[in-house]
Design a protein around this motif. Structure first.
Motif, short mmCIF file in Angstrom:
data_model
loop_
_atom_site.label_atom_id
_atom_site.label_comp_id
_atom_site.label_asym_id
_atom_site.label_seq_id
_atom_site.Cartn_x
_atom_site.Cartn_y
_atom_site.Cartn_z
N THR A 1 0.83 -1.20 0.00
CA THR A 1 0.00 0.00 0.00
C THR A 1 0.86 1.26 0.00
OG1 THR A 1 -1.73 -1.18 1.20
CG2 THR A 1 -1.85 1.21 1.21
N TYR A 2 1.94 1.23 0.77
CA TYR A 2 2.86 2.37 0.77
C TYR A 2 3.45 2.58 -0.63
CZ TYR A 2 6.75 5.41 2.08
OH TYR A 2 7.63 6.46 2.16
N GLY A 3 3.83 1.47 -1.28
CA GLY A 3 4.35 1.57 -2.64
C GLY A 3 3.33 2.12 -3.61
N LEU A 4 2.08 1.69 -3.47
CA LEU A 4 1.02 2.22 -4.34
C LEU A 4 0.85 3.73 -4.13
CD1 LEU A 4 -1.66 -0.61 -4.05
CD2 LEU A 4 -0.50 0.11 -6.16
N GLY A 5 0.91 4.14 -2.85
CA GLY A 5 0.79 5.57 -2.57
C GLY A 5 1.87 6.38 -3.23
N LYS A 6 3.08 5.86 -3.21
CA LYS A 6 4.19 6.55 -3.88
C LYS A 6 4.02 6.50 -5.40
CE LYS A 6 6.72 7.94 -0.43
NZ LYS A 6 6.93 9.40 -0.20
N LEU A 7 3.55 5.35 -5.91
CA LEU A 7 3.35 5.20 -7.36
C LEU A 7 2.32 6.20 -7.87
CD1 LEU A 7 3.97 3.55 -9.95
CD2 LEU A 7 2.08 2.04 -9.29
N PHE A 8 1.26 6.40 -7.07
CA PHE A 8 0.21 7.34 -7.46
C PHE A 8 0.55 8.78 -7.05
CE2 PHE A 8 -2.13 3.49 -8.08
CZ PHE A 8 -3.17 3.80 -8.94
N LYS A 9 1.74 8.97 -6.49
CA LYS A 9 2.26 10.30 -6.15
C LYS A 9 1.34 11.06 -5.19
CE LYS A 9 4.83 10.72 -10.48
NZ LYS A 9 5.06 11.50 -11.73
N LEU A 10 0.88 10.35 -4.15
CA LEU A 10 0.09 11.02 -3.13
C LEU A 10 1.00 11.92 -2.30
CD1 LEU A 10 -2.35 8.25 -1.87
CD2 LEU A 10 -2.53 9.76 -3.84
N PRO A 11 0.50 13.05 -1.83
CA PRO A 11 1.38 14.03 -1.17
C PRO A 11 1.70 13.68 0.27
CG PRO A 11 -0.88 14.82 -1.21
CD PRO A 11 -0.87 13.54 -2.00
N GLY A 12 2.82 14.22 0.73
CA GLY A 12 3.17 14.18 2.15
C GLY A 12 3.17 12.79 2.75
N ALA B 1 -9.48 16.83 -5.30
CA ALA B 1 -8.12 16.33 -5.11
C ALA B 1 -8.05 14.82 -4.89
CB ALA B 1 -7.48 17.03 -3.90
N GLY B 2 -9.23 14.17 -4.79
CA GLY B 2 -9.22 12.78 -4.34
C GLY B 2 -9.33 11.67 -5.36
N PRO B 3 -9.63 11.91 -6.66
CA PRO B 3 -9.78 10.77 -7.58
C PRO B 3 -8.56 9.86 -7.61
CG PRO B 3 -10.62 12.76 -8.60
CD PRO B 3 -9.97 13.17 -7.32
N ARG B 4 -7.38 10.44 -7.68
CA ARG B 4 -6.16 9.64 -7.70
C ARG B 4 -6.03 8.84 -6.40
NH1 ARG B 4 -2.92 13.46 -8.58
NH2 ARG B 4 -1.83 13.68 -6.58
N LEU C 1 -8.48 7.90 -4.48
CA LEU C 1 -9.52 6.88 -4.43
C LEU C 1 -9.12 5.65 -5.23
CD1 LEU C 1 -12.33 5.92 -3.66
CD2 LEU C 1 -13.25 7.19 -5.62
N VAL C 2 -8.57 5.86 -6.42
CA VAL C 2 -8.13 4.72 -7.24
C VAL C 2 -7.02 3.96 -6.51
CG1 VAL C 2 -7.03 4.05 -9.40
CG2 VAL C 2 -8.79 5.83 -9.40
N MET C 3 -6.10 4.70 -5.91
CA MET C 3 -5.03 4.05 -5.16
C MET C 3 -5.58 3.22 -4.00
SD MET C 3 -3.42 4.76 -2.00
CE MET C 3 -2.27 3.61 -1.28
N ALA C 4 -6.55 3.78 -3.27
CA ALA C 4 -7.13 3.08 -2.14
C ALA C 4 -7.85 1.81 -2.58
CB ALA C 4 -8.08 4.00 -1.39
N LEU C 5 -8.55 1.86 -3.69
CA LEU C 5 -9.25 0.67 -4.19
C LEU C 5 -8.25 -0.41 -4.60
CD1 LEU C 5 -12.09 2.35 -6.28
CD2 LEU C 5 -12.31 1.17 -4.07
N CYS C 6 -7.13 0.01 -5.19
CA CYS C 6 -6.08 -0.96 -5.53
C CYS C 6 -5.51 -1.59 -4.26
CB CYS C 6 -4.97 -0.27 -6.32
SG CYS C 6 -5.43 0.24 -7.98
N ALA C 7 -5.29 -0.78 -3.23
CA ALA C 7 -4.78 -1.29 -1.96
C ALA C 7 -5.78 -2.23 -1.31
CB ALA C 7 -4.46 -0.12 -1.02
N TRP C 8 -7.04 -1.90 -1.41
CA TRP C 8 -8.10 -2.76 -0.86
C TRP C 8 -8.08 -4.12 -1.54
CZ3 TRP C 8 -13.65 -2.86 -2.89
CH2 TRP C 8 -14.45 -3.67 -2.09
#
Length: 356
Positions: free
Chosen positions: A127-138, A329-332, A334-341
């Motif tokens: 999930t951390y890797g997905l967050g970085k891949l989707f370039k989520l901030p902070g 600001a959330g579509p990216r 949301l997609v990342m979270a669904l992938c993590a789920w």
């Protein structure tokens, strides 16, 4: 000659006056939290399939976005809502320890325990890797990874403490973990028979892959008491891993900050605790329960207080969500979270098949 009298501090500057002012500032928001928790419990009683904690978050989001009420949220309620989101969350984490017994975890056996640890670590890293891949901030990737892999909003609150993450920056991760956990309540039971799972295997899958404890109960109870019992034991085993993961993050954050202040004399920096006090309290409650020193009455009262504190905290966090900003600001995210789920559901299912 007139005598000069020593100047006394204005009444408003005395400790009692400060305390009274603080209480007055917090009271409206905390009262709103109490009402929201009561409504959440009432709706949960009418619709047991909806966890009270999920309802509390939704009520907070609604309050923040409905014209008229949103003015109260941003005005007189704000201080109390912020207090609930931070401090009552920590109180809820401490009391959560009363639900955990090391004996229940030991009954799983080393193989099952090792598989659960593997699921948590792989889900966290993935999930951390997905967050970085989707370039989520902070800190968003770290917060989401913690919430998805361990225990939802409670884990996010604990990780935010050791990272020094701002309260506002935990809002999106909490919203995403609540959304995906709610989707799991409706989706996983539909997949039980197509995947050929019996009640025990289904309960283990739910416990290994659903985020919040309340969401686990809501999803597992659809398959009966056996599934619910299996789900709760697996889930609470994941919750125990909160302490070592938070401690590891605390050590890493301290080292990062030490490197950041090298060569800057006179600026030692403010270091977050390696293990926050409330996490130590969480461990103390686990010990209390495991040693049998807590009576059934204490466990019942503690469980009720934990749900009230966590419900109030989630209402406070939900009240910081602005739907317009989330949609912008959330579509990216949301997609990342669904992938993590999907990732954690697949990992949990794989672990269940290996346990069989």
């Amino acid at each position: 000659m007139s005598t000069i009298r020593p100047r006394t501090a204005p009444v408003s500057e005395t400790p009692k006056a400060h305390a009274a002012a603080a209480i007055r500032a917090l009271a409206p928001g905390l009262a709103a939290c109490v009402v929201a928790v009561g409504v959440a419990f009432g709706l949960h009683a009418l619709l047991p399939s909806l966890p009270a904690m999920t309802i509390a978050v939704v009520l907070g989001i609604v309050a923040a976005n409905v014209p008229g009420v949103s003015g109260w949220v941003e005005g007189p309620w704000r201080a109390g809502l912020r207090f609930a989101g931070k401090h009552l969350m920590r109180a809820g984490i401490v009391l959560l320890g009363l639900k955990l017994s090391l004996g229940d975890i030991a009954s799983l056996g080393w193989q099952a325990f090792g598989l659960i640890v593997a699921v948590v670590l792989l889900a966290f890293a993935g999930t951390y890797g997905l967050g970085k891949l989707f370039k989520l901030p902070g800190d968003a990737p770290l917060m989401i990874a913690t919430g998805f892999s361990i225990c939802g909003a409670s884990a996010i609150g604990a990780m935010a403490a050791v990272r020094g993450t701002k309260h506002e920056d935990t809002v999106l991760p909490v919203a995403l973990v609540t959304l995906c956990g709610t989707l799991a309540i409706g989706t996983l039971p539909l997949l039980m028979h197509p995947l050929g799972l019996d009640a025990v295997s289904f309960g283990r899958w739910v416990g290994a892959s659903v985020h919040d404890v309340g969401q686990v109960v809501a999803a597992a109870q659809t398959a009966g008491a056996v599934a619910l019992s299996a789900a709760v034991v697996i889930k609470l085993t994941r919750v125990v891993l909160l302490a070592p993961i938070v401690a590891t993050a605390g050590v890493w954050e301290r080292r990062r900050r030490v490197r950041g202040v090298v060569g800057a004399p006179g600026n030692p920096g403010k270091f977050p605790p390696i293990v926050p006090l409330f996490v130590l309290g969480f461990l103390a409650m686990i010990a209390l329960r495991s040693l049998g020193w807590a009576s059934p009455v204490v466990l019942d009262v503690g469980g009720l207080l934990q749900e009230i504190a966590l419900g109030a905290a989630l209402f406070g966090l939900g009240s910081a969500v602005r739907v317009r900003e989330l949609l912008h600001a959330g579509p990216r995210s949301l997609v990342m979270a669904l992938c993590a789920w999907a990732l954690i559901a697949a990992l949990g299912l794989g672990a269940v098949w290996l346990m069989a």
